[in-house]
Scaffold this motif. Structure first.
Motif, PDB file in Angstrom:
ATOM      1  N   LEU A   1     -15.642  15.534   5.412  1.00 24.32           N
ATOM      2  CA  LEU A   1     -14.314  16.119   5.208  1.00 24.32           C
ATOM      3  C   LEU A   1     -13.490  15.370   4.172  1.00 24.32           C
ATOM      4  O   LEU A   1     -12.596  15.948   3.545  1.00 24.32           O
ATOM      5  CB  LEU A   1     -13.558  16.159   6.537  1.00 24.32           C
ATOM      6  CG  LEU A   1     -14.047  17.176   7.565  1.00 24.32           C
ATOM      7  CD1 LEU A   1     -13.395  16.935   8.913  1.00 24.32           C
ATOM      8  CD2 LEU A   1     -13.750  18.603   7.090  1.00 24.32           C
ATOM      9  N   THR A   2     -13.749  14.082   3.996  1.00 25.48           N
ATOM     10  CA  THR A   2     -12.890  13.259   3.143  1.00 25.48           C
ATOM     11  C   THR A   2     -13.574  12.774   1.866  1.00 25.48           C
ATOM     12  O   THR A   2     -12.957  12.056   1.077  1.00 25.48           O
ATOM     13  CB  THR A   2     -12.389  12.031   3.921  1.00 25.48           C
ATOM     14  OG1 THR A   2     -13.520  11.254   4.361  1.00 25.48           O
ATOM     15  CG2 THR A   2     -11.565  12.442   5.129  1.00 25.48           C
ATOM     16  N   ARG A   3     -14.811  13.159   1.665  1.00 24.24           N
ATOM     17  CA  ARG A   3     -15.586  12.661   0.517  1.00 24.24           C
ATOM     18  C   ARG A   3     -14.839  12.880  -0.806  1.00 24.24           C
ATOM     19  O   ARG A   3     -14.812  12.000  -1.674  1.00 24.24           O
ATOM     20  CB  ARG A   3     -16.945  13.369   0.484  1.00 24.24           C
ATOM     21  CG  ARG A   3     -17.849  12.976  -0.657  1.00 24.24           C
ATOM     22  CD  ARG A   3     -19.137  13.798  -0.605  1.00 24.24           C
ATOM     23  NE  ARG A   3     -19.988  13.393   0.496  1.00 24.24           N
ATOM     24  CZ  ARG A   3     -21.044  12.578   0.363  1.00 24.24           C
ATOM     25  NH1 ARG A   3     -21.350  12.094  -0.820  1.00 24.24           N
ATOM     26  NH2 ARG A   3     -21.774  12.260   1.402  1.00 24.24           N
TER      27      ARG A   3
ATOM     28  N   LEU B   1       0.821  -1.204   0.000  1.00 25.66           N
ATOM     29  CA  LEU B   1       0.000   0.000   0.000  1.00 25.66           C
ATOM     30  C   LEU B   1       0.862   1.264   0.000  1.00 25.66           C
ATOM     31  O   LEU B   1       1.905   1.315   0.665  1.00 25.66           O
ATOM     32  CB  LEU B   1      -0.892   0.038   1.239  1.00 25.66           C
ATOM     33  CG  LEU B   1      -2.255  -0.652   1.207  1.00 25.66           C
ATOM     34  CD1 LEU B   1      -2.886  -0.591   2.592  1.00 25.66           C
ATOM     35  CD2 LEU B   1      -3.178  -0.014   0.185  1.00 25.66           C
ATOM     36  N   GLN B   2       0.393   2.290  -0.712  1.00 28.60           N
ATOM     37  CA  GLN B   2       0.969   3.624  -0.581  1.00 28.60           C
ATOM     38  C   GLN B   2       0.181   4.333   0.523  1.00 28.60           C
ATOM     39  O   GLN B   2      -1.017   4.565   0.375  1.00 28.60           O
ATOM     40  CB  GLN B   2       0.852   4.389  -1.901  1.00 28.60           C
ATOM     41  CG  GLN B   2       1.598   3.752  -3.059  1.00 28.60           C
ATOM     42  CD  GLN B   2       3.095   3.761  -2.861  1.00 28.60           C
ATOM     43  OE1 GLN B   2       3.668   4.752  -2.394  1.00 28.60           O
ATOM     44  NE2 GLN B   2       3.743   2.656  -3.198  1.00 28.60           N
ATOM     45  N   VAL B   3       0.848   4.649   1.636  1.00 30.06           N
ATOM     46  CA  VAL B   3       0.160   5.176   2.817  1.00 30.06           C
ATOM     47  C   VAL B   3       0.502   6.655   3.006  1.00 30.06           C
ATOM     48  O   VAL B   3       1.682   7.023   3.047  1.00 30.06           O
ATOM     49  CB  VAL B   3       0.540   4.386   4.082  1.00 30.06           C
ATOM     50  CG1 VAL B   3      -0.134   4.988   5.322  1.00 30.06           C
ATOM     51  CG2 VAL B   3       0.159   2.912   3.933  1.00 30.06           C
ATOM     52  N   SER B   4      -0.523   7.483   3.128  1.00 33.04           N
ATOM     53  CA  SER B   4      -0.350   8.899   3.447  1.00 33.04           C
ATOM     54  C   SER B   4      -1.032   9.185   4.780  1.00 33.04           C
ATOM     55  O   SER B   4      -2.191   8.813   4.981  1.00 33.04           O
ATOM     56  CB  SER B   4      -0.971   9.786   2.362  1.00 33.04           C
ATOM     57  OG  SER B   4      -0.296   9.642   1.135  1.00 33.04           O
ATOM     58  N   CYS B   5      -0.313   9.838   5.668  1.00 32.01           N
ATOM     59  CA  CYS B   5      -0.853  10.247   6.969  1.00 32.01           C
ATOM     60  C   CYS B   5      -0.995  11.767   6.963  1.00 32.01           C
ATOM     61  O   CYS B   5      -0.042  12.471   6.617  1.00 32.01           O
ATOM     62  CB  CYS B   5       0.080   9.832   8.103  1.00 32.01           C
ATOM     63  SG  CYS B   5       0.318   8.044   8.272  1.00 32.01           S
ATOM     64  N   VAL B   6      -2.159  12.250   7.345  1.00 32.84           N
ATOM     65  CA  VAL B   6      -2.365  13.696   7.373  1.00 32.84           C
ATOM     66  C   VAL B   6      -2.751  14.135   8.777  1.00 32.84           C
ATOM     67  O   VAL B   6      -3.547  13.475   9.452  1.00 32.84           O
ATOM     68  CB  VAL B   6      -3.438  14.127   6.339  1.00 32.84           C
ATOM     69  CG1 VAL B   6      -4.780  13.483   6.617  1.00 32.84           C
ATOM     70  CG2 VAL B   6      -3.575  15.642   6.291  1.00 32.84           C
TER      71      VAL B   6
ATOM     72  N   ARG C   1      -4.807  20.336   6.203  1.00 33.98           N
ATOM     73  CA  ARG C   1      -6.192  19.971   6.473  1.00 33.98           C
ATOM     74  C   ARG C   1      -6.595  18.968   5.403  1.00 33.98           C
ATOM     75  O   ARG C   1      -6.273  19.142   4.224  1.00 33.98           O
ATOM     76  CB  ARG C   1      -7.101  21.199   6.449  1.00 33.98           C
ATOM     77  CG  ARG C   1      -6.755  22.229   7.509  1.00 33.98           C
ATOM     78  CD  ARG C   1      -7.755  23.376   7.498  1.00 33.98           C
ATOM     79  NE  ARG C   1      -9.079  22.925   7.897  1.00 33.98           N
ATOM     80  CZ  ARG C   1      -9.486  22.786   9.158  1.00 33.98           C
ATOM     81  NH1 ARG C   1      -8.655  23.069  10.149  1.00 33.98           N
ATOM     82  NH2 ARG C   1     -10.706  22.370   9.428  1.00 33.98           N
ATOM     83  N   VAL C   2      -7.304  17.924   5.797  1.00 41.11           N
ATOM     84  CA  VAL C   2      -7.597  16.843   4.857  1.00 41.11           C
ATOM     85  C   VAL C   2      -8.387  17.328   3.651  1.00 41.11           C
ATOM     86  O   VAL C   2      -8.189  16.848   2.520  1.00 41.11           O
ATOM     87  CB  VAL C   2      -8.320  15.683   5.573  1.00 41.11           C
ATOM     88  CG1 VAL C   2      -9.705  16.099   6.070  1.00 41.11           C
ATOM     89  CG2 VAL C   2      -8.438  14.476   4.655  1.00 41.11           C
ATOM     90  N   GLU C   3      -9.262  18.315   3.848  1.00 36.92           N
ATOM     91  CA  GLU C   3     -10.087  18.784   2.733  1.00 36.92           C
ATOM     92  C   GLU C   3      -9.264  19.538   1.682  1.00 36.92           C
ATOM     93  O   GLU C   3      -9.767  19.826   0.586  1.00 36.92           O
ATOM     94  CB  GLU C   3     -11.251  19.650   3.235  1.00 36.92           C
ATOM     95  CG  GLU C   3     -10.866  20.865   4.042  1.00 36.92           C
ATOM     96  CD  GLU C   3     -10.807  20.609   5.543  1.00 36.92           C
ATOM     97  OE1 GLU C   3     -11.132  21.537   6.291  1.00 36.92           O
ATOM     98  OE2 GLU C   3     -10.426  19.487   5.953  1.00 36.92           O
ATOM     99  N   GLN C   4      -8.004  19.851   2.006  1.00 43.64           N
ATOM    100  CA  GLN C   4      -7.137  20.545   1.050  1.00 43.64           C
ATOM    101  C   GLN C   4      -6.248  19.582   0.261  1.00 43.64           C
ATOM    102  O   GLN C   4      -5.523  20.008  -0.639  1.00 43.64           O
ATOM    103  CB  GLN C   4      -6.244  21.548   1.802  1.00 43.64           C
ATOM    104  CG  GLN C   4      -7.017  22.635   2.524  1.00 43.64           C
ATOM    105  CD  GLN C   4      -6.144  23.442   3.476  1.00 43.64           C
ATOM    106  OE1 GLN C   4      -5.072  23.007   3.878  1.00 43.64           O
ATOM    107  NE2 GLN C   4      -6.622  24.635   3.827  1.00 43.64           N
ATOM    108  N   LEU C   5      -6.300  18.297   0.576  1.00 46.60           N
ATOM    109  CA  LEU C   5      -5.415  17.337  -0.077  1.00 46.60           C
ATOM    110  C   LEU C   5      -5.886  17.016  -1.491  1.00 46.60           C
ATOM    111  O   LEU C   5      -7.071  16.807  -1.724  1.00 46.60           O
ATOM    112  CB  LEU C   5      -5.356  16.032   0.721  1.00 46.60           C
ATOM    113  CG  LEU C   5      -4.575  16.027   2.032  1.00 46.60           C
ATOM    114  CD1 LEU C   5      -4.614  14.628   2.636  1.00 46.60           C
ATOM    115  CD2 LEU C   5      -3.137  16.469   1.833  1.00 46.60           C
ATOM    116  N   PRO C   6      -4.945  16.921  -2.438  1.00 46.03           N
ATOM    117  CA  PRO C   6      -5.302  16.439  -3.777  1.00 46.03           C
ATOM    118  C   PRO C   6      -5.265  14.909  -3.794  1.00 46.03           C
ATOM    119  O   PRO C   6      -4.801  14.270  -2.860  1.00 46.03           O
ATOM    120  CB  PRO C   6      -4.174  17.010  -4.645  1.00 46.03           C
ATOM    121  CG  PRO C   6      -2.993  17.032  -3.726  1.00 46.03           C
ATOM    122  CD  PRO C   6      -3.536  17.331  -2.343  1.00 46.03           C
ATOM    123  N   GLY C   7      -5.750  14.332  -4.874  1.00 49.96           N
ATOM    124  CA  GLY C   7      -5.624  12.889  -5.042  1.00 49.96           C
ATOM    125  C   GLY C   7      -6.824  12.117  -4.533  1.00 49.96           C
ATOM    126  O   GLY C   7      -7.685  12.651  -3.832  1.00 49.96           O
TER     127      GLY C   7
END
Length: 207
Positions: A151-153, A93-98, A126-132
């Motif tokens: 927030l993550t939709r 898995l490619q894992v990103s922690c925010v 902030r999670v809502e600012q993440l691309p991808g």
């Protein structure tokens, strides 16, 4: 560590076992200065953080089913729980922690370097600012289910799933979810040495 993994039905090679031990040591050292978690006692950190988070790994590995190249986002990751543990035991898995707290993101970056986790990223945002887009989005003690989903939709990939770690089955939170979110499984979790209810709430967007 070996006994814990055996109780949970998890497989780990010698390198992964050492990564788990080293991560716990790093968390304890950084916590003295940066207050990553309220717990200070090493035994409590082992059961309430490490064991608690490792308990979701069998469910995640089952859902992965050997697939590779997928992406997972751990929201409000704090000291990397469960994101770093997932990166150790699910190297495909490619894992990103925010996290919105800079020192916590910095700790996760350092842990990734010291543990040799090339597929682990840490984002101070902030999670809502993440691309991808991500096939899996996890959270632990982050927010209500409704807020987590809202927030993550935009981060959820098509056919992706949410995995929310909760204590008791959160009936009120489930009832408050929007109509287009399907709770398709609430999975009880048994955490060795922890006398508390835990569950994993699986969610996805309705077709």
């Amino acid at each position: 560590m070996e006994a814990l993994l055996q109780q949970l039905g998890l497989q780990a090679d010698e390198r992964q076992l050492q990564q788990l031990r080293d991560y716990l040591g790093l968390l304890q050292r950084w916590n003295r200065t940066y207050n990553l978690t309220a717990l200070r006692d090493p035994a409590q950190m082992f059961t309430h953080h490490l064991a608690d988070c490792l308990a979701v790994l069998p469910a995640l590995q089952r859902e992965l089913g050997g697939r590779e190249g997928l992406r997972l986002l751990d929201v409000g990751s704090g000291g990397g729980l469960p994101g770093v543990l997932i990166a150790i035991l699910c190297p495909q898995l490619q894992v990103s922690c925010v996290d919105t707290v800079g020192k916590k993101a910095a700790f996760i970056r350092q842990a990734g370097v010291e543990l040799g986790l090339r597929q682990l990223r840490a984002e101070h945002a902030r999670v809502e600012q993440l691309p991808g887009r991500y096939e899996f989005i996890t959270s632990r003690a982050f927010a209500t289910l409704a807020d987590f989903v809202a927030l993550t939709r935009e981060c959820l990939a098509p056919q992706g799933v949410w995995m929310a770690m909760k204590g008791k089955r959160p009936e009120d939170e489930i009832a408050a979810l929007p109509a287009d979110v399907d709770v398709f499984h609430v999975e009880p979790l048994l955490v060795p040495e922890l006398d508390a209810e835990r569950c994993l709430v699986w969610m996805r967007l309705r077709a």
